[in-house]
Design a protein around this motif. Structure first.
Motif: not given
Length: 398
Positions: A55, A58, A75, A79, A83, A123, A125, A151, A153, A173, A175
């Motif tokens: 997080t 982001l 976005t 998700t 986000n 953004m 995902v 994203d 992750a 990004s 995770s």
């Protein structure tokens, strides 16, 4: 030690190095640097910056590209809440673009429809391990001069048309929370080839220290600087989002073992797919040609009316399955958003906003049908009872 497949002697060795070195913090130790260097090389990026969560990565990315008060960020609604949280944390406005019904990822055509003069970032995902259709998204980025923050992750080492996903967007990004392909317990890491973005993200996650360059998170490198009463330490805004050195030790070891973890997830996903291959009502997430889906979970769409989603899951559990995970509620359906409570964060900006239904009709239809099956097992043998439970459940409801 439990989870010996997940954590082994390499992790323990690097953790011991941190302890033996005096348990250096993220401002003076070297383990974060080693993790960042190894990860950047592994995913094919120039710079990597560690954080205490995916997080934080982001939010730092939004800050780096200049997202602020009243700016819009596009976005998908399907998700994790992070986000939405990071957009609101920047006093920006979330704009929800619909998803593709087969890949479950954001629809580039709807992104195009949602762009306005206030759009400051896109953004997408990479959901469940599958990259979005990035060529049209990056074309929109170039056409409108809007940076893209991917994203990823859930998509470590995923590929898009034969390319590593870290090579596509301006910022990517990841995770490193415990369910992800590699883990530091909790944490995140963000990559970019843009030096300016790297500096801004690093400073954002480390209290805005002036001494921080793009590629080195250590602040106390030169005592003569810090031992000068006239030295001004902070030249940018930032939070304390640093990753602890002991967590970075885990990250370094996990990065060196990443190929093993990815291969295991691919093999286990293939087992689920084999069990469901003759099932007409379990439709797996579509992986287009030349994409590499690295399967944070094996996910399918449940298309059956005579047996409910919950009844199918109950029978799966009865046959020995550990449960079937549902998708998150869509961001605009989560209580914090649907109730309007989020507007209290910035009433002058958010008060007048109204998200009239349907916001994203495809996502509304797909979300209740999604079934996620765990791939985070230590071996194919460990996953076999879950796969067998799926096979038995399908056979039972023929």
């Amino acid at each position: 030690m439990k989870n010996t497949w997940r954590f082994g002697e390499l992790e323990l060795r690097y953790i011991r190095e941190v302890i033996d070195s005096g348990f250096g913090s993220g401002t003076s130790g070297s383990m974060n640097n080693r993790f960042e260097t190894a990860f950047a090389k592994k995913v094919g990026s120039k710079y990597a910056i560690t954080f205490n969560s995916g997080t934080g990565t982001l939010q730092a990315a939004l800050y780096a590209v200049g997202v602020g008060y009243g700016d819009e960020v596009i976005t998908p609604p399907l998700t994790v809440i992070s986000n939405l949280d990071v957009i609101l944390a920047q006093n920006a406005v979330p704009v929800f673009a619909d998803i593709d019904p087969d890949t479950f990822n954001i629809d580039p055509a709807d992104i195009a429809r949602k762009i306005t003069p206030r759009t400051k970032a896109i953004m997408p995902v990479a959901l469940y391990g599958l990259c979005c259709d990035m060529d049209p998204i990056m074309e929109l980025s170039r056409k409108h001069n809007i940076p893209v923050i991917m994203d990823a992750a859930e998509a470590h080492m995923a590929e898009y048309k034969g390319r590593p996903i870290a090579s596509i967007a301006q910022i990517t990004s990841y995770s490193t929370e415990n369910s992800k392909h590699i883990t530091t317990g909790d944490g995140g890491i963000v990559v970019t080839d843009n030096e300016e973005y790297a500096i801004k993200m690093r400073k954002f996650g480390s209290l805005g220290y002036a001494a921080l360059p793009a590629g080195d998170g250590r602040i106390r490198r030169h005592k003569d600087i810090f031992q000068d009463p006239a030295y001004k330490r902070h030249d940018a805004f930032g939070y304390n989002f640093r990753m602890p050195e002991v967590a970075a030790a885990l990250g370094l070891a996990q990065t060196e073992r990443m190929d093993f973890f990815i291969k295991l997830r691919l093999d286990i996903a293939a087992m689920y797919a084999e069990a469901a291959k003759e099932c007409s009502y379990l439709l797996p997430q579509k992986t287009p040609k030349d994409y590499l889906n690295t399967y944070w979970t094996w996910t399918c769409k449940y298309e059956r009316d005579d047996v409910s989603w919950k009844d199918f899951r109950a029978k799966y559990v009865e046959f020995g399955g550990d449960g079937i995970y549902a998708a998150w509620a869509l961001l605009y359906d989560e209580t914090i958003f649907a109730s309007g409570a989020w507007k209290k964060l910035c009433p002058p900006l958010y008060g007048p906003l109204d998200y009239k239904r349907p916001v994203c009709p495809v996502a509304d239809t797909v979300q209740p049908k999604l079934m996620q099956f765990v791939t985070n097992f230590g071996s194919k043998a460990e996953a076999e009872p879950q796969v067998e439970a799926l096979y038995k459940t399908i056979r039972y409801f023929k």
